[in-house]
Design an enzyme around this catalytic site. Structure first.
Site, PDB file in Angstrom:
ATOM      1  N   GLU A  33       0.863  -1.190   0.000  1.00 44.24           N
ATOM      2  CA  GLU A  33       0.000   0.000   0.000  1.00 44.24           C
ATOM      3  C   GLU A  33       0.897   1.237   0.000  1.00 44.24           C
ATOM      4  O   GLU A  33       1.553   1.546   0.988  1.00 44.24           O
ATOM      5  CB  GLU A  33      -0.903  -0.037   1.237  1.00 44.24           C
ATOM      6  N   LYS A  34       0.878   1.966  -1.137  1.00 46.09           N
ATOM      7  CA  LYS A  34       1.847   3.048  -1.343  1.00 46.09           C
ATOM      8  C   LYS A  34       1.644   4.263  -0.451  1.00 46.09           C
ATOM      9  O   LYS A  34       2.521   5.122  -0.388  1.00 46.09           O
ATOM     10  CB  LYS A  34       1.864   3.474  -2.810  1.00 46.09           C
ATOM     11  N   HIS A  35       0.501   4.374   0.229  1.00 45.44           N
ATOM     12  CA  HIS A  35       0.257   5.543   1.070  1.00 45.44           C
ATOM     13  C   HIS A  35       0.824   5.418   2.490  1.00 45.44           C
ATOM     14  O   HIS A  35       0.925   6.419   3.195  1.00 45.44           O
ATOM     15  CB  HIS A  35      -1.247   5.805   1.206  1.00 45.44           C
ATOM     16  N   HIS A  80       4.348   6.808  -4.863  1.00 51.45           N
ATOM     17  CA  HIS A  80       3.050   7.479  -4.929  1.00 51.45           C
ATOM     18  C   HIS A  80       3.131   8.553  -6.013  1.00 51.45           C
ATOM     19  O   HIS A  80       4.185   9.151  -6.208  1.00 51.45           O
ATOM     20  CB  HIS A  80       2.741   8.113  -3.567  1.00 51.45           C
ATOM     21  N   HIS A 135      -2.427  15.285  -7.633  1.00 48.16           N
ATOM     22  CA  HIS A 135      -2.420  14.143  -6.709  1.00 48.16           C
ATOM     23  C   HIS A 135      -1.034  14.032  -6.076  1.00 48.16           C
ATOM     24  O   HIS A 135      -0.065  13.753  -6.765  1.00 48.16           O
ATOM     25  CB  HIS A 135      -2.753  12.874  -7.528  1.00 48.16           C
ATOM     26  N   HIS A 151      -6.520  10.678  -1.331  1.00 47.74           N
ATOM     27  CA  HIS A 151      -6.826   9.458  -0.581  1.00 47.74           C
ATOM     28  C   HIS A 151      -6.769   9.601   0.938  1.00 47.74           C
ATOM     29  O   HIS A 151      -6.700   8.600   1.660  1.00 47.74           O
ATOM     30  CB  HIS A 151      -5.904   8.327  -1.053  1.00 47.74           C
TER      31      HIS A 151
END
Ligand SMILES: [Fe+3]
Ligand SMILES: [Fe+3]
Ligand SMILES: [Fe+3]
Ligand SMILES: [Fe+3]
Lengths: 124, 124, 124, 124
Positions: free
Chosen positions: C16-18, C46, C52, C112
């Protein structure tokens, strides 16, 4: 050495949309809460898009007997279109001082750099 | 894993001085500027000294059809007695939205940690 | 009342890149400077565009005998393509503590939302 | 009008503890990540107490063909003794650029005001 100080821009806010407009009382009583409103683009709106926006405002107070300015606050404008949300570069902050001096507002446009303005405040 | 999310505190702002009080309209028209005032210690003042102060407020908007909140702004309260200057934990910010949702205000006390509150906003 | 605390997301940073990746020593001596590196997207980058991006990281320390977390620092990533400039969501900060506890890193993606991670730190 | 720009102070960081020391490469390849370390008080430590501390550092990049500087990041040092915790005014940030220019670091002491320093960066 180069100086960031020389890169602050200003001008007449009626013609230049980047200059922070400062609304503050001219005279207050010592210790009385002072409400300061800072608006960028009050007369001519500044763009507010993901590509071009006002990122933040900082407010300082430089008392007339002081050697250095003190930061009152920092205000980040975070939303520029995310899910239809737009933060306007328009805040009100409050502080108290026992001394007369200068209120400075500085602001940052992500495309057009650093801007500033100031007004005098008299404490009776 | 531990979660910072579980460390946010809340309560009735009439009895708990850390809870951010949110003043916002209940209903607005789509795209109309919304003025939101956030105050910490509106009923019972919070200490404001170099040792104990409210450091910042963050405001988020969580649209009713959204999966994630969007940050509207971040507001740092910087002066806590320097040269007789005190920033009050009291700001007004402005934003626009086309959607109904929840306004969250979170705040940080350097001694008593993270706090939050929320109100609903209806867009007609 | 709704709680912002429930909106913090986490997961395995390898997938999960966040999720903020926290690099910190497991054990330090009391008062010895602790270097903490926080990276978002270490394994899977990301996006970093005007539309973004990762807006900020906050780092907190929650001592094992404490009731509340203390903020160590706030780190804003400001450039996302302006004049070919890109700030990477990658910082190193330093602090000292006399007590063992948990280091939290939280981060914000403008699309996000809120993310978090934590690691334990032992002071000998 | 008074200008905040005139209030930025500088000097030789070997003798003046407020001046931000900038560690950065002199030459990089276009688009290659650039690690910049900024330290206040590297040679002579600055006080770090609730009464007197370095509040933040901002880093800007002014490309040689640009009219305005772009903010790379803002770094707040938040803990100054709370529960035995001290954030040191010492950060590392990362960015990429395709152009040569000047890296500026500015910092704020809550007692001694605004400071700055700069170094040149050559992109090959
Ligand atoms: Fe602009
Ligand atoms: Fe408190
Ligand atoms: Fe994202
Ligand atoms: Fe100082």
């Amino acid at each position: 050495m180069k100086s960031i100080g020389t890169l602050y821009q200003s001008g007449d806010w009626k013609g230049e949309k980047h200059v922070p407009v400062i609304h503050a009382p001219e005279t207050v009583k010592s210790g009385e809460p002072i409400e300061v409103k800072v608006i960028i683009g009050e007369e001519i709106p500044h763009p507010n898009t993901l590509e071009h926006y006002i990122g933040w405002v900082k407010v300082y107070f430089f008392a007339e007997d002081a050697k250095f300015p003190v930061e009152i606050g920092n205000y980040d404008f975070s939303a520029h279109g995310e899910n239809g949300l737009f933060t306007e570069p328009n805040i009100t902050t409050r502080f108290t001082t026992e001394k007369s001096g200068t209120i400075f507002a500085t602001s940052y446009c992500n495309i057009h750099g650093l801007w500033e303005n100031s007004v005098e405040l008299k404490v009776e």
